[in-house]
Write a protein that holds these residues in place. Structure first.
Motif, PDB file in Angstrom:
ATOM      1  N   THR A 226     -31.669 -43.355   5.099  1.00 23.24           N
ATOM      2  CA  THR A 226     -32.356 -42.804   4.091  1.00 23.24           C
ATOM      3  C   THR A 226     -31.880 -43.317   2.802  1.00 23.24           C
ATOM      4  N   PRO A 227     -32.817 -43.701   1.661  1.00 26.59           N
ATOM      5  CA  PRO A 227     -34.347 -43.412   1.708  1.00 26.59           C
ATOM      6  C   PRO A 227     -35.206 -44.383   2.606  1.00 26.59           C
ATOM      7  N   GLU A 228     -34.713 -45.576   2.770  1.00 28.58           N
ATOM      8  CA  GLU A 228     -35.419 -46.719   3.485  1.00 28.58           C
ATOM      9  C   GLU A 228     -34.880 -47.111   4.790  1.00 28.58           C
ATOM     10  N   PRO A 229     -35.435 -47.405   5.693  1.00 31.25           N
ATOM     11  CA  PRO A 229     -37.102 -47.243   6.035  1.00 31.25           C
ATOM     12  C   PRO A 229     -37.324 -45.793   6.451  1.00 31.25           C
ATOM     13  N   GLY A 230     -36.107 -44.819   6.517  1.00 32.01           N
ATOM     14  CA  GLY A 230     -36.556 -43.580   6.805  1.00 32.01           C
ATOM     15  C   GLY A 230     -36.371 -43.161   8.348  1.00 32.01           C
ATOM     16  N   ALA A 231     -35.813 -42.015   8.731  1.00 28.88           N
ATOM     17  CA  ALA A 231     -35.539 -41.398   9.850  1.00 28.88           C
ATOM     18  C   ALA A 231     -36.895 -40.700  10.232  1.00 28.88           C
ATOM     19  N   PHE A 232     -36.945 -40.885  11.653  1.00 32.40           N
ATOM     20  CA  PHE A 232     -38.306 -39.931  12.165  1.00 32.40           C
ATOM     21  C   PHE A 232     -37.911 -39.802  13.628  1.00 32.40           C
ATOM     22  N   THR A 233     -39.068 -38.871  14.069  1.00 34.62           N
ATOM     23  CA  THR A 233     -39.150 -38.528  15.338  1.00 34.62           C
ATOM     24  C   THR A 233     -40.378 -38.037  15.594  1.00 34.62           C
ATOM     25  N   MET A 234     -40.855 -37.887  16.820  1.00 39.88           N
ATOM     26  CA  MET A 234     -42.234 -37.545  17.451  1.00 39.88           C
ATOM     27  C   MET A 234     -41.982 -35.990  17.699  1.00 39.88           C
ATOM     28  N   VAL A 235     -42.969 -35.172  17.309  1.00 37.51           N
ATOM     29  CA  VAL A 235     -43.016 -33.629  17.710  1.00 37.51           C
ATOM     30  C   VAL A 235     -44.329 -33.395  17.981  1.00 37.51           C
ATOM     31  N   ASP A 236     -44.575 -32.739  19.158  1.00 40.27           N
ATOM     32  CA  ASP A 236     -46.012 -32.623  19.491  1.00 40.27           C
ATOM     33  C   ASP A 236     -47.163 -33.748  19.243  1.00 40.27           C
ATOM     34  N   ALA A 252     -23.953 -23.567  20.744  1.00 35.59           N
ATOM     35  CA  ALA A 252     -24.030 -23.947  22.168  1.00 35.59           C
ATOM     36  C   ALA A 252     -25.231 -24.949  22.059  1.00 35.59           C
ATOM     37  N   PRO A 253     -24.638 -25.885  23.469  1.00 36.62           N
ATOM     38  CA  PRO A 253     -25.476 -27.078  23.460  1.00 36.62           C
ATOM     39  C   PRO A 253     -26.777 -26.862  23.746  1.00 36.62           C
ATOM     40  N   LEU A 254     -27.724 -27.984  23.415  1.00 38.05           N
ATOM     41  CA  LEU A 254     -29.175 -27.973  23.922  1.00 38.05           C
ATOM     42  C   LEU A 254     -29.554 -29.042  24.724  1.00 38.05           C
ATOM     43  N   ALA A 255     -30.551 -29.125  25.497  1.00 38.66           N
ATOM     44  CA  ALA A 255     -30.976 -30.403  26.082  1.00 38.66           C
ATOM     45  C   ALA A 255     -31.631 -31.265  25.285  1.00 38.66           C
ATOM     46  N   PRO A 256     -31.128 -32.690  25.197  1.00 39.16           N
ATOM     47  CA  PRO A 256     -31.477 -33.741  24.335  1.00 39.16           C
ATOM     48  C   PRO A 256     -32.955 -33.729  23.922  1.00 39.16           C
ATOM     49  N   GLY A 257     -33.265 -33.512  22.667  1.00 35.74           N
ATOM     50  CA  GLY A 257     -34.612 -33.348  22.181  1.00 35.74           C
ATOM     51  C   GLY A 257     -35.452 -31.893  22.181  1.00 35.74           C
ATOM     52  N   SER A 258     -34.872 -31.020  22.807  1.00 29.98           N
ATOM     53  CA  SER A 258     -35.296 -29.613  22.685  1.00 29.98           C
ATOM     54  C   SER A 258     -34.775 -28.992  21.279  1.00 29.98           C
ATOM     55  N   ILE A 259     -35.702 -28.393  20.719  1.00 35.79           N
ATOM     56  CA  ILE A 259     -35.790 -27.851  19.508  1.00 35.79           C
ATOM     57  C   ILE A 259     -35.781 -26.134  19.348  1.00 35.79           C
ATOM     58  N   GLU A 260     -34.877 -25.737  18.818  1.00 30.24           N
ATOM     59  CA  GLU A 260     -34.704 -24.252  19.025  1.00 30.24           C
ATOM     60  C   GLU A 260     -34.528 -23.562  17.678  1.00 30.24           C
ATOM     61  N   GLY A 296     -44.113 -22.713  10.086  1.00 35.47           N
ATOM     62  CA  GLY A 296     -45.744 -22.898   9.936  1.00 35.47           C
ATOM     63  C   GLY A 296     -46.325 -23.471  11.176  1.00 35.47           C
ATOM     64  N   ARG A 297     -45.288 -23.607  12.340  1.00 36.92           N
ATOM     65  CA  ARG A 297     -45.987 -23.907  13.521  1.00 36.92           C
ATOM     66  C   ARG A 297     -46.644 -22.745  14.245  1.00 36.92           C
ATOM     67  N   PRO A 298     -47.433 -22.890  15.347  1.00 34.99           N
ATOM     68  CA  PRO A 298     -48.073 -21.720  16.034  1.00 34.99           C
ATOM     69  C   PRO A 298     -46.858 -21.133  16.464  1.00 34.99           C
ATOM     70  N   SER A 299     -46.890 -19.919  16.385  1.00 30.57           N
ATOM     71  CA  SER A 299     -45.694 -18.840  16.681  1.00 30.57           C
ATOM     72  C   SER A 299     -45.767 -18.609  18.264  1.00 30.57           C
ATOM     73  N   GLY A 300     -44.488 -18.697  18.853  1.00 29.43           N
ATOM     74  CA  GLY A 300     -44.174 -18.623  20.163  1.00 29.43           C
ATOM     75  C   GLY A 300     -44.200 -20.017  20.918  1.00 29.43           C
ATOM     76  N   THR A 301     -44.517 -20.932  20.263  1.00 29.08           N
ATOM     77  CA  THR A 301     -44.515 -22.233  21.159  1.00 29.08           C
ATOM     78  C   THR A 301     -43.168 -22.800  20.969  1.00 29.08           C
ATOM     79  N   SER A 302     -42.720 -23.551  21.885  1.00 30.89           N
ATOM     80  CA  SER A 302     -41.786 -24.547  21.840  1.00 30.89           C
ATOM     81  C   SER A 302     -42.121 -25.940  21.749  1.00 30.89           C
ATOM     82  N   ALA A 303     -41.117 -26.801  21.529  1.00 28.50           N
ATOM     83  CA  ALA A 303     -41.426 -28.082  20.925  1.00 28.50           C
ATOM     84  C   ALA A 303     -40.156 -28.961  21.569  1.00 28.50           C
ATOM     85  N   ARG A 304     -40.397 -30.108  21.558  1.00 35.07           N
ATOM     86  CA  ARG A 304     -39.317 -31.358  21.638  1.00 35.07           C
ATOM     87  C   ARG A 304     -39.547 -32.398  20.838  1.00 35.07           C
TER      88      ARG A 304
END
Length: 306
Positions: A226-236, A252-260, A296-304
């Motif tokens: 940060t700021p270059e080249p910038g961090a990123f990940t893919m979601v949906d 509490a731990p989460l599975a790698p990549g799980s978003i909560e 701002g994401r669809p309510s009730g949906t999970s994401a990785r």
């Protein structure tokens, strides 16, 4: 002394201004050519070129130090060359053209992190300290004798951007002190000692987050790119730029990549503690608070994150 200065990015500007304000004279600036910037590709001068024009210093624009450029520099009859992040190699005969050769301001504690991206690699490696070094330029990469060095701690939330700004200003003072010592004949050169590590230029792929790593590794990578080249990940399937994070110790731990969403915290699982997303930049939208992005994401949906 008569000085020719070579530099291009904003991090080199404090050194140029400090030298211009000193008792020495900057007779010319060498910087990279104007380049297209922004979505419209507007030709834009380097920050060093802009500063040099403000200071009334002649500017030589060149992406490579060709024979013609070398001859132009030689005609300046400079006592010393000072280089700060110019973005090109200085080779013979130009290397020996000024009476005292060239000195280089490098943003690390050499010999650690020789190369183009020392601040980025120091942060990504989890270093607790770094600094700036002024050394005599030699043909081998960042290997010359040290003429001056300063150290500074790396804060746990510092990014490459704000740490580089800090080092650019403290390093500028170091440059002037070294130039003064060369002018007075009191400079003392010391050989580099210690383990050599390399800091190659980063690519866009260096910003990709691997959620199978530890929270500390991920947090350090985000700060380092940060700021270059910038961090990123893919979601949906969409690219999400990650602008700021924190390690959510005690959660509490989460599975790698799980978003909560926990309370007001947007957490992503790693190999150890979760990572808190503080601010993000979704594709096609403005940068925003991570909680606002999640709401701002669809309510009730999970994401990785992948």
């Amino acid at each position: 002394m008569r000085i020719v200065f070579a530099g291009s990015p904003a991090a080199a500007v404090p050194s140029l201004r400090a030298l211009d304000s000193s008792e020495h004279r900057v007779v010319a600036v060498v910087t990279r050519e104007d380049s297209p910037q922004g979505r419209r590709g507007v030709l834009t001068p380097t920050p060093v070129a802009v500063a040099a024009q403000e200071l009334g210093i002649p500017v030589i624009r060149a992406n490579r130090l060709t024979e013609a450029v070398s001859a132009e520099v030689a005609a300046l009859d400079a006592d010393l060359g000072v280089i700060v992040a110019y973005g090109g190699l200085v080779r013979e005969p130009l290397l020996s053209t000024p009476r005292l050769g060239w000195i280089n301001l490098h943003f690390s504690l050499l010999p650690r992190w020789r190369g183009a991206a020392p601040v980025q690699h120091a942060i990504m490696a989890g270093d607790e300290h770094t600094g700036a070094t002024v050394f005599q330029l030699v043909p081998e990469l960042d290997a010359g004798d040290i003429l001056g060095q300063i150290g500074t701690p790396i804060g746990g939330m510092q990014t490459t951007g704000n740490l580089l700004d800090e080092l650019a200003h403290s390093g500028a003072d170091l440059v002037v002190r070294v130039v003064d010592s060369l002018a007075s004949g009191t400079a003392r050169a010391v050989e580099q000692h210690g383990d050599v590590t390399l800091a190659p230029k980063l690519t866009l792929e260096d910003g990709r987050i691997d959620w199978s790593q530890s929270a500390a590794q991920i947090h350090n990578r985000v700060r380092g790119v940060t700021p270059e080249p910038g961090a990123f990940t893919m979601v949906d399937g969409d690219r999400l730029k990650v602008l700021a994070t924190a390690i959510a110790r005690g959660e509490a731990p989460l599975a790698p990549g799980s978003i909560e969403l926990r309370g007001k915290l947007v957490l992503v699982g790693t190999a150890t503690d979760p990572i808190e997303l503080i601010s993000v930049h979704p594709a096609g939208r403005k940068a925003m608070d991570a909680a606002a992005w999640w709401r701002g994401r669809p309510s009730g949906t999970s994401a990785r994150a992948e």
